[in-house]
Design a protein around this motif. Structure first.
Motif, short mmCIF file in Angstrom:
data_model
loop_
_atom_site.label_atom_id
_atom_site.label_comp_id
_atom_site.label_asym_id
_atom_site.label_seq_id
_atom_site.Cartn_x
_atom_site.Cartn_y
_atom_site.Cartn_z
N LEU A 104 -11.12 14.80 -3.21
CA LEU A 104 -10.43 13.60 -2.74
C LEU A 104 -10.99 13.14 -1.41
O LEU A 104 -11.30 11.96 -1.20
N GLY A 134 -3.55 6.75 -1.24
CA GLY A 134 -3.88 8.16 -1.15
C GLY A 134 -2.84 9.00 -1.87
O GLY A 134 -2.12 8.50 -2.73
N GLY A 190 -10.87 0.47 -9.07
CA GLY A 190 -9.90 1.33 -8.41
C GLY A 190 -8.47 1.03 -8.82
O GLY A 190 -8.22 0.51 -9.91
N THR A 216 -5.22 11.10 -9.11
CA THR A 216 -5.51 10.27 -7.94
C THR A 216 -7.00 9.98 -7.84
O THR A 216 -7.41 8.84 -7.59
N LEU A 217 -7.80 11.00 -8.06
CA LEU A 217 -9.25 10.82 -8.01
C LEU A 217 -9.70 9.85 -9.10
O LEU A 217 -10.53 8.95 -8.85
N GLN A 238 -6.73 4.48 8.22
CA GLN A 238 -7.16 3.28 7.51
C GLN A 238 -6.92 2.04 8.37
O GLN A 238 -5.94 1.99 9.13
N TRP A 274 0.85 -1.18 0.00
CA TRP A 274 0.00 0.00 0.00
C TRP A 274 0.89 1.23 0.00
O TRP A 274 1.77 1.39 0.86
N TRP A 319 -8.60 6.23 -8.25
CA TRP A 319 -9.33 5.69 -7.09
C TRP A 319 -10.76 5.32 -7.44
O TRP A 319 -11.28 4.31 -6.95
N THR A 320 -11.41 6.13 -8.27
CA THR A 320 -12.85 5.98 -8.51
C THR A 320 -13.18 5.19 -9.77
O THR A 320 -14.35 4.87 -9.99
N ILE A 367 -10.55 9.45 0.04
CA ILE A 367 -9.13 9.24 -0.29
C ILE A 367 -8.25 9.92 0.75
O ILE A 367 -8.36 11.14 0.95
N LEU A 425 -3.13 1.68 -3.97
CA LEU A 425 -3.06 3.13 -3.85
C LEU A 425 -3.64 3.54 -2.50
O LEU A 425 -4.81 3.29 -2.22
#
Length: 368
Positions: free
Chosen positions: A156, A121, A115, A106-107, A341, A86, A110-111, A161, A119
């Motif tokens: 984010l 963050g 995904g 990044t957005l 997390q 990670w 992630w989405t 995120i 990742l």
């Protein structure tokens, strides 16, 4: 089914000596108590892959050079191949436009469907730094706080995120620190010349972490404790590079043992493109090379690190002399706690490539 028979398993924040792991060659299928007659692969330790909150690049890619979903994927893939499951890719001091690109990438990563596994963050290191402590960062990009930043980071955080921002508290208004903190951003102090008093004011405003402790900071003196003493004496988390080049083993040990609360130190690699990539890369138009195990620029100054988090773990145990459980947590549970997390746990369904099997010398061995 195949059995892994470890001397110890890291699970639920502790080392267990009475468990074995079953797998089918691809994933874990069971973690169960050891039984008489169990036969399989003997290893010294089983643990989940590491979590690294400061990875500037890997696999021949720097996030600054390729702030795209593809760049992120290349960095994560290269780190997963060396035991870090990670990864928080890190964008160092740059233009606001490039920061926008990294945030959008990044957005998107992630989405998108499925995904980007691994990742963790986005870490934005700078540009709100003290030029006197800039390290390898380009002074031409260092500037006052961009008022647009909270708005840029809001999507984010809305997507869940994790985000970390490293800044110099003496260079940023407490109200801006507070705005980031209230957004759910991990605000970390780094590349700073703050006094102890300025650092504590930053903590009061919302700083909860310190970036690569000791590096790019004034060193402690008897009558000028500075930001380092404020960090060590605080309840904040603090990352530290454990490669033997950035911080002497004795100083790593001193910081870890001096903290008033356990579980507040974590290891970072500060890795660059050379991990899983070529032995050199370009940063801000300057060539950076691996020499004698460290990354240096043309002047011979350190420019990031050429180390993996698994190597940092080995160093924490064998060079620094920390208790095994403390060292493992610094590379797994603690960094996950920093970004809010849950720690990945060895459990049925975990891919075997995210399970680290180590020998008695703390080196990885193939599982299976």
């Amino acid at each position: 089914m195949t059995l892994l028979l470890p001397d110890r398993i890291w699970r639920d924040g502790a080392l267990h000596a009475d468990l074995v792991a079953e797998h089918d060659g691809k994933t874990l299928t069971a973690i169960r108590p050891r039984q008489p007659g169990d036969q399989g692969q003997q290893v010294a330790l089983l643990m989940p892959a590491c979590t690294d909150l400061q990875v500037n690049g890997s696999g021949g890619v720097m996030l600054n050079s390729d702030p795209t979903p593809e760049g992120l994927a290349a960095i994560v893939a290269a780190q997963r191949a060396v035991g870090t499951g990670w990864v928080m890719p890190t964008l160092i001091t740059t233009s606001l436009d490039q920061m926008r690109q990294a945030i959008a990438a990044t957005l998107a990563a992630w989405t998108r469907p499925g995904g980007l596994p691994g990742l963790a963050g986005l870490h934005i290191e700078g540009p709100y730094l003290n030029p006197a402590r800039k390290g390898t960062h380009d002074a031409g990009f260092i500037r006052p706080f961009d008022p647009e930043l909270p708005g840029l980071l809001a999507p984010l955080r809305a997507a869940g995120i994790p985000v970390m921002v490293t800044l110099a508290p003496e260079r940023v208004d407490p109200a801006d620190i507070r705005a980031l903190h209230e957004l759910g951003v991990v605000v970390s102090a780094g590349h700073t010349a703050a006094t102890a008093e300025e650092a504590r004011a930053g903590i009061a405003a919302g700083i909860t972490c310190f970036t690569h402790l000791f590096n790019a900071m004034p060193q402690m003196e008897s009558r000028a404790p500075g930001v380092i003493a404020a960090a060590i004496n605080s309840d904040c988390h603090a990352g530290i590079i454990v490669d033997g080049h950035h911080v002497h083993w004795d100083m790593v040990a001193l910081a870890c043992r001096a903290r008033p609360r356990a579980g507040r130190m974590f290891a970072v690699s500060d890795a660059m493109a050379t991990i899983g990539g070529p032995d050199h890369f370009t940063l801000y138009g300057e060539r950076i090379d691996v020499k004698d195990g460290k990354l240096v620029n043309a002047a011979g100054s350190l420019a990031g690190a050429h180390v993996t988090l698994l190597e940092c773990l080995r160093n924490l145990v064998l060079k620094v002399g920390l208790p095994e459980a403390e060292a493992i947590a610094m590379c797994t549970d603690v960094p996950n706690a920093v970004i809010g997390q849950p720690s990945p746990a060895l459990a049925p369904g975990m891919p075997l490539d995210l399970v680290l099997a180590l020998d008695a010398d703390w080196r990885r061995v193939p599982a299976g």
